[in-house]
Scaffold this motif. Structure first.
Motif, mmCIF file in Angstrom:
data_model
loop_
_atom_site.group_PDB
_atom_site.id
_atom_site.type_symbol
_atom_site.label_atom_id
_atom_site.label_comp_id
_atom_site.label_asym_id
_atom_site.label_seq_id
_atom_site.Cartn_x
_atom_site.Cartn_y
_atom_site.Cartn_z
ATOM 1 N N THR A 242 28.791 21.527 -62.372
ATOM 2 C CA THR A 242 28.484 22.666 -63.230
ATOM 3 C C THR A 242 28.074 22.194 -64.615
ATOM 4 O O THR A 242 28.296 21.040 -64.989
ATOM 5 C CB THR A 242 29.698 23.608 -63.348
ATOM 6 O OG1 THR A 242 29.308 24.820 -64.015
ATOM 7 C CG2 THR A 242 30.816 22.960 -64.155
ATOM 8 N N ASP A 243 27.475 23.107 -65.388
ATOM 9 C CA ASP A 243 27.248 22.865 -66.802
ATOM 10 C C ASP A 243 28.542 23.127 -67.554
ATOM 11 O O ASP A 243 29.267 24.094 -67.246
ATOM 12 C CB ASP A 243 26.162 23.788 -67.346
ATOM 13 C CG ASP A 243 24.777 23.436 -66.820
ATOM 14 O OD1 ASP A 243 24.606 22.287 -66.381
ATOM 15 O OD2 ASP A 243 23.889 24.307 -66.850
ATOM 16 N N GLN A 244 28.823 22.298 -68.536
ATOM 17 C CA GLN A 244 30.087 22.417 -69.271
ATOM 18 C C GLN A 244 30.235 23.785 -69.937
ATOM 19 O O GLN A 244 31.325 24.341 -70.025
ATOM 20 C CB GLN A 244 30.188 21.281 -70.295
ATOM 21 C CG GLN A 244 31.540 21.168 -70.975
ATOM 22 C CD GLN A 244 31.462 21.609 -72.428
ATOM 23 O OE1 GLN A 244 30.703 22.513 -72.772
ATOM 24 N NE2 GLN A 244 32.272 20.972 -73.255
ATOM 25 N N LYS A 245 29.126 24.354 -70.418
ATOM 26 C CA LYS A 245 29.184 25.632 -71.137
ATOM 27 C C LYS A 245 29.503 26.805 -70.224
ATOM 28 O O LYS A 245 29.827 27.893 -70.697
ATOM 29 C CB LYS A 245 27.859 25.886 -71.861
ATOM 30 C CG LYS A 245 27.605 24.930 -73.018
ATOM 31 C CD LYS A 245 26.305 25.278 -73.729
ATOM 32 C CE LYS A 245 26.062 24.344 -74.910
ATOM 33 N NZ LYS A 245 24.787 24.672 -75.604
ATOM 34 N N LYS A 246 29.407 26.591 -68.914
ATOM 35 C CA LYS A 246 29.619 27.690 -67.974
ATOM 36 C C LYS A 246 31.063 27.814 -67.506
ATOM 37 O O LYS A 246 31.369 28.685 -66.686
ATOM 38 C CB LYS A 246 28.714 27.511 -66.753
ATOM 39 C CG LYS A 246 27.234 27.643 -67.065
ATOM 40 C CD LYS A 246 26.390 27.508 -65.814
ATOM 41 C CE LYS A 246 24.909 27.686 -66.111
ATOM 42 N NZ LYS A 246 24.075 27.549 -64.890
ATOM 43 N N ILE A 247 31.941 26.960 -68.021
ATOM 44 C CA ILE A 247 33.322 26.971 -67.530
ATOM 45 C C ILE A 247 34.280 26.594 -68.655
ATOM 46 O O ILE A 247 33.931 25.786 -69.525
ATOM 47 C CB ILE A 247 33.464 26.002 -66.330
ATOM 48 C CG1 ILE A 247 34.788 26.213 -65.605
ATOM 49 C CG2 ILE A 247 33.276 24.552 -66.753
ATOM 50 C CD1 ILE A 247 34.856 25.492 -64.267
ATOM 51 N N ARG B 33 27.558 18.103 -68.663
ATOM 52 C CA ARG B 33 27.552 18.270 -67.220
ATOM 53 C C ARG B 33 28.857 17.724 -66.648
ATOM 54 O O ARG B 33 29.355 16.696 -67.112
ATOM 55 C CB ARG B 33 26.373 17.507 -66.595
ATOM 56 C CG ARG B 33 24.989 17.941 -67.089
ATOM 57 C CD ARG B 33 24.459 19.123 -66.322
ATOM 58 N NE ARG B 33 24.393 18.857 -64.896
ATOM 59 C CZ ARG B 33 23.436 18.123 -64.316
ATOM 60 N NH1 ARG B 33 22.482 17.568 -65.043
ATOM 61 N NH2 ARG B 33 23.437 17.942 -63.005
#
Length: 246
Positions: free
Chosen positions: A222-227, A209
């Motif tokens: 944001t979630d880390q995996k989304k960016i 996060r």
């Protein structure tokens, strides 16, 4: 097969505000974390990062708003919540004229821990300081102080670890050792982390996060995996308007 139910929140922060006189240090902060989350909060100096950590750790009280830790309200059960939190910051909260071992025994007594000597030995080994067990803490390097701080923070087996700019003043070797300890704790999957940092790359890699705090406002999350790392850096500099150079 049915969808696996998500775990309940371990930390809920609702409309948190903190004022120091006329200065608004935190403005309507809202966050929710689940067990095992690793949230890193980025922001320039004076953004309110340390203030937020100090409130969650019960060192200071908010002006308004509420924090729940494991369904306990901070305003109603600060002592109960304190038992569930470990804090590591640029201030090690250690006594220089006591040995590493004596520091851990002292904090163990504060938490009324059983078998504290065994626990102290276990943690000194974990952070690689068994060989300095009986040395005065005032003889320790900055890196050693931070490693002992982790042992202190873990002594009462907290479910939440707060890391406030924990890399401040560490040399490369101490940073590497500190990284290894944090990664080891992450693999145990029994801690929830909130870290504040100026290091965009390290914070990005550690976290699942990400959040950005500017002038007391939570301006991005944001979630880390989304960016991607590149896009996150771009957003960060847009939010802080390039006011701070790393």
């Amino acid at each position: 097969m049915g969808k696996k139910p998500s775990s309940p929140p371990i930390i809920i922060i609702r409309n948190l505000n903190k004022e120091f006189g006329k200065k608004k240090a935190l403005i309507k902060i809202n966050l929710t974390l689940k067990e095992g989350d690793f949230l890193t909060i980025f922001g320039p100096n004076g953004a309110g990062k340390t203030t937020l950590i100090r409130i969650i750790s019960t060192i200071i009280s908010p002006t308004s708003g509420e924090i729940e830790i494991n369904n306990k309200k901070l305003s109603q059960d600060p002592l109960e919540i304190r038992q569930q939190i470990g804090l590591v910051s640029h201030n090690p909260f250690l006594y220089g004229d006591l040995t590493a071992y004596e520091n851990l025994l002292f904090y163990g007594e504060m938490f009324n821990l059983k078998r504290v000597k065994e626990r102290a030995d276990q943690l000194l080994k974990k952070v690689g300081l068994s060989h300095r067990k009986f040395d005065l803490v005032r003889t320790f390097s900055r890196g050693m102080l931070q490693r002992l701080s982790i042992a202190r923070a873990l002594l009462h087996n907290p479910s939440i670890l707060l890391l406030d700019e924990p890399y401040t003043g560490l040399d490369p070797l101490a940073t590497q050792i500190f990284d290894e300890i944090i990664n080891s704790l992450k693999k145990e999957r029994c801690h929830t982390f909130i870290m504040t940092s100026h290091d965009l790359e390290k914070g990005f890699l550690f976290s699942n996060r990400l959040a950005i705090l500017v002038d007391g406002n939570l301006v991005f999350e944001t979630d880390q995996k989304k960016i991607s790392p590149e896009n996150f850096k771009k957003i960060y500099w847009e939010k802080v308007k390039g006011d701070e150079i790393f």
